[in-house]
Enzyme design. Sequence first.
Site, mmCIF file in Angstrom:
data_model
loop_
_atom_site.group_PDB
_atom_site.id
_atom_site.type_symbol
_atom_site.label_atom_id
_atom_site.label_comp_id
_atom_site.label_asym_id
_atom_site.label_seq_id
_atom_site.Cartn_x
_atom_site.Cartn_y
_atom_site.Cartn_z
ATOM 1 N N GLU A 29 14.601 -14.737 0.453
ATOM 2 C CA GLU A 29 15.021 -15.766 1.424
ATOM 3 C C GLU A 29 14.199 -17.041 1.247
ATOM 4 O OE1 GLU A 29 14.188 -13.990 5.229
ATOM 5 O OE2 GLU A 29 15.750 -12.468 4.980
ATOM 6 N N ASP A 39 0.830 -1.198 0.000
ATOM 7 C CA ASP A 39 0.000 0.000 0.000
ATOM 8 C C ASP A 39 0.872 1.259 0.000
ATOM 9 O OD1 ASP A 39 -2.753 1.033 0.327
ATOM 10 O OD2 ASP A 39 -1.990 1.848 2.208
HETATM 11 C C1 GLC Z 1 -4.226 3.022 -0.735
HETATM 12 C C2 GLC Z 1 -5.440 2.131 -0.645
HETATM 13 C C3 GLC Z 1 -6.610 2.976 -0.250
HETATM 14 C C4 GLC Z 1 -6.312 3.568 1.117
HETATM 15 C C5 GLC Z 1 -5.002 4.324 1.121
HETATM 16 C C6 GLC Z 1 -4.521 4.606 2.502
HETATM 17 O O1 GLC Z 1 -4.335 3.975 -1.715
HETATM 18 O O2 GLC Z 1 -5.641 1.470 -1.864
HETATM 19 O O3 GLC Z 1 -7.801 2.273 -0.230
HETATM 20 O O4 GLC Z 1 -7.340 4.453 1.481
HETATM 21 O O5 GLC Z 1 -3.973 3.595 0.513
HETATM 22 O O6 GLC Z 1 -4.083 3.423 3.107
#
Ligand code: GLC
Length: 573
Positions: free
Chosen positions: A273, A222
């Site tokens: 790993e 993310d």
């Molecule tokens: C990314 C995710 C989204 C979330 C953001 C904050 O963009 O896809 O859904 O709100 O990160 O974590």
Amino acid sequence: MTTPALGTSVPSADDDRATWWRSAVTYQLYIRSFADGDGDGLGDVAGIRSRLPYLASLGVDAIWINPWYPSPQADGGYDVSDYRTLDPVFGDLAAGQALIDDAHRLGLRVILDVVPNHTSDEHPWFQAALAGGPDAPERSRYIFRPGRGTDGSLPPNDWRSVFGGSAWQRVTEPDGTPGEWYLHLFDVKQPDLDWSSPEVRAEFRDVLRFWFDRGADGFRIDVAHGLVKDPALPDLGLDTEVILSQPDRADHPHWDRPGVHEIWREWRAVADEYDPPRTFVAEAWVASSDRLADYLRPDELHSAFDFELVRAPWHARELRRTISTSLAAHDTVGAPVTWVLSNHDITRHVTRYGRAIRAGEPPLHHEEVSGAPGDDPLHGGGGPVDVALGTRRARAALLMELALPGAVYLFQGEELGLPEVEDLPEDVLQDPVWERSGHTQRGRDGCRVPIPWTRSGPSLGFGSGPGWLPQPPDWSELSAEAQEADRSSMLWLYREALQLRRELPMLGDSTAPMRWVDSGNDVVAFTRGDSFTCIVNAGPSPVALPRGHVVLASGPVDGELPPDTAAWVLTSG
Ligand code: GLC
């Protein structure tokens, strides 16, 4: 006319165990909205397990599960309070393990979602940072700063939250006085971690191993472009509010900083790993394909969503240009492109394509594409939607996407042709964007509406009671059950296309070169190897089909290829 081959600089290795991700089609499970096994209105692990045979028969290679960790759910689970188990609303660790094992038995790989840019404010680390006061060592894991102004009552700089409002929140110190501020590039309940902290780095390497040891085949990362901030925290100088915006410049103080690459090299070493090596796919919203390729250098991440196709309007010249640019940029680092048309953060592509310009019409300015000046087509857009048109184009886009070299991510429900739900009642909206934008932006709930499985039932088979968001009544006919019975449905197109993509050796990340075929301004056409052509008519009039046998088409073809239709054509050699 043909052009030099694109997207083929690195031949696939024979060892599928190590390189499966280069060609894979991965299905994104937005867990809250996929299938509700216990009737509480939220999807869960039990629901996913009950639907795994559906996914296996759809013909995908892997699943990606959005965050399933304990979370106050302030941002759909992207506010994690414990990275090493599951939220009880979704299941427990044993259930998660059983899901991974079930998926593996069905031949599906499992990608989990790791959220390293921020934790929940309810994470024990953040709670300790608050409780310890300004001098607490725990504060060094986050980005705490004194405020500006004589009494520190102004935020440390002018950065904005992606969801609206300031990116800073002032805390009340344990002695009750107004104190320092902390950075949250997203919701106030998502404090940013400080990745210059060795403790933060060690913690996440350990989290990766925790799940890799349990059989996770990889992670979606993310906000992979956000972890490193300019330590000087300079003002951005923005004069307007830009919600859900993406970086548009290369020297941004908190997006796509050069320092992130060192982190990805560390993570790559952790993935390597394992036997077989585990894999990563980055969510990195960056200013260009070239910047994206930096994340994909051989000692960094394996793959990254390519959002260029998402940004492109349904217009042949734009599609060709976008595809060429992405392929060329990825070629420089030997990485496959990871194509995507929809996900849980953007307007579903049936709706985008139903709102986009009609091919053959001249405009290509952003505001004309989205329908209203200043509107963002990825987050609401504006202007009327022709769902039937959007659906035809979505069918054609699928055949284009699945014929391109590289890997593909599908978002749950796109195989049912679900449109964005743009008229959810205001009182059900849960995306923090709705509140933080002062009710000026509805946010992303419209693509997160629970999946319709059956023609009837309280939530069309999603669960035994109502789902967390209501489904439009006409989704009964879009349900998996309804489409199962109709061989011309979107569901069957996905099945047939995915099956053929497996059978045709020149597709995916094969060594069969891709070459553009010049078929006129309104057409996107390319070959893979000597005997396969994909042709997409994005224009207003029928066009000639190449000679050969049409093995699959996105709509009826009768000698010619109608507008907004694509076909896969095989010649015998
Ligand atoms: C990314 C995710 C989204 C979330 C953001 C904050 O963009 O896809 O859904 O709100 O990160 O974590």
